[in-house]
Design an enzyme around this catalytic site. Structure first.
Site, short mmCIF file in Angstrom:
data_model
loop_
_atom_site.label_atom_id
_atom_site.label_comp_id
_atom_site.label_asym_id
_atom_site.label_seq_id
_atom_site.Cartn_x
_atom_site.Cartn_y
_atom_site.Cartn_z
N ASP A 51 56.84 26.16 43.03
CA ASP A 51 57.07 26.27 44.48
C ASP A 51 58.55 26.38 44.80
OD1 ASP A 51 54.32 24.76 44.22
OD2 ASP A 51 54.41 25.77 46.16
N ALA A 67 52.94 29.49 46.89
CA ALA A 67 54.29 29.80 47.39
C ALA A 67 54.48 31.25 47.88
CB ALA A 67 55.32 29.41 46.33
#
Ligand code: MRU
Length: 349
Positions: free
Chosen positions: A235, A46
């Protein structure tokens, strides 16, 4: 280890599809190359996706800096939209692009060359901040236990997934430096094997004791009391604390709770998405079926078989013992604590 290097005219990325066998660096001189690198997961994780995209904006802005101010701003919107369309789940991508958009928006009407300079400064700052945020997460996380722990992790939330140091692996690095890691168990993380190829590589390289297991072995280890705690990255985290992370995280969280093992999520505040009330609203990326039918180019399934390949799952907040951020450790119930931390962060930038 820093997988993303900015060299003014180009973005240099450690190609994560080649690890651990090859350490190849790819060079992106256009934003389109950055788009392709993110889609192909040559850069992944991420925070790393967000940072790469920010530099993608810089490369795109440089390419079109000769345009008149208004056309330049329009072009920038197209570039940002293309970068945003690469991967849907990790919110850090949209967070970083929004930051870049704000920088350009504030200078709208000014000479594009000047805007390029400011965009470059912003992207460099995102990188520097991510590194220091990860160290803070590591420091808070290692304080959660005071014994040599056996830690299970999933996917790769390490230096490779960030500007460096890592989130979940940042906690493990900090704990190891404090003499508090007996053993790390790394799930291999099918289908793309980020655990086997990336996490195991990071830990072996640094001499942190790691044992590789297949994903389906995790339950057995938890049941056999071979694991003291689980730490994963994220994420996207919804306002209520529901966590999107690599497929398989949810199963791990349920198994951890069933076996009375704490389940920690380590993530920067940029991973929280207050526009989303619960995990049900988080878009889950579905990827190419060939990631499931093939391993490293070798077919393992009958030709034409139907495949379902969601890349992430949602772990409801009720399974998350605590969320480790750069601003401290959050415990349930999460909603109010997340809201107040994010608004504090908003005040300081
Ligand atoms: O598909 P990937 O490899 O980009 O997925 C990565 C993960 O799920 C990580 O756990 C997450 O991005 C956190 S990285 C600090």
């Amino acid at each position: 280890m820093q997988p993303i290097k900015w060299e003014r005219e180009r973005l240099v990325l450690l190609d994560q599809t080649r690890l651990p066998h090859r350490q190849d660096w790819i060079s992106c001189t256009t934003y389109r190359e950055v788009v392709e690198a993110i889609k192909a997961m040559q850069v992944r994780g991420a925070p790393a996706i967000g940072i790469a995209a920010a530099f993608g904006v810089v490369l795109g802005a440089k390419e079109y800096a000769h345009l008149p101010a208004q056309s330049f701003q329009k072009r920038l919107q197209v570039i940002i939209a293309e970068l945003a369309a690469t991967r849907p789940t990790a919110v850090n991508l949209f967070w970083a692009l929004e930051k870049m958009e704000q920088v350009a928006g504030k200078l709208a009407g000014q000479d594009p060359h000047l805007i390029v300079i400011e965009l470059e400064k912003a992207a460099v700052q995102l990188t520097v901040e991510d590194l220091s945020v990860n160290r803070q997460i590591g420091n808070y996380g290692q304080q959660l236990f005071d014994f040599p722990a056996r830690i299970l992790t999933h996917c790769n939330a390490g230096a490779l997934a960030t500007a460096g140091y890592g989130t979940a692996l940042g906690v493990i690095r900090a704990a190891h430096a404090a003499g508090k890691v007996q053993q790390v168990y790394a799930d291999e993380t099918r289908p793309l094997l980020q655990g086997a190829r990336l996490t195991a590589w990071e830990l072996v390289t640094e001499g942190i004791p790691v044992t590789l297991i297949t994903d389906s072995m995790a339950g057995y280890l938890l049941q056999q009391k071979m694991v003291d705690l689980v730490i994963v990255g994220a994420d996207r985290i919804a306002s209520n604390g529901d966590v999107a992370n690599k497929i398989g995280t949810y199963s791990l969280a349920v198994l951890a709770q069933t076996n009375n093992v704490p389940f920690y999520v380590a993530a920067p505040l940029s991973t929280f998405d207050l526009s989303i009330s619960t995990g049900r609203d988080i878009p889950i990326e579905e990827r190419d079926p060939r990631e499931v039918t093939c391993i490293m180019g070798l077919s393992i399934a009958p030709e034409g078989v139907d495949v379902f390949n969601p890349a992430f799952d949602i772990t409801p907040a009720q399974y998350v013992t605590a969320i480790i951020t750069e601003a401290g450790v959050l415990r349930p119930p999460y909603r109010e604590k997340i809201a107040s931390l994010k608004s504090e962060k908003g005040k300081t930038g």
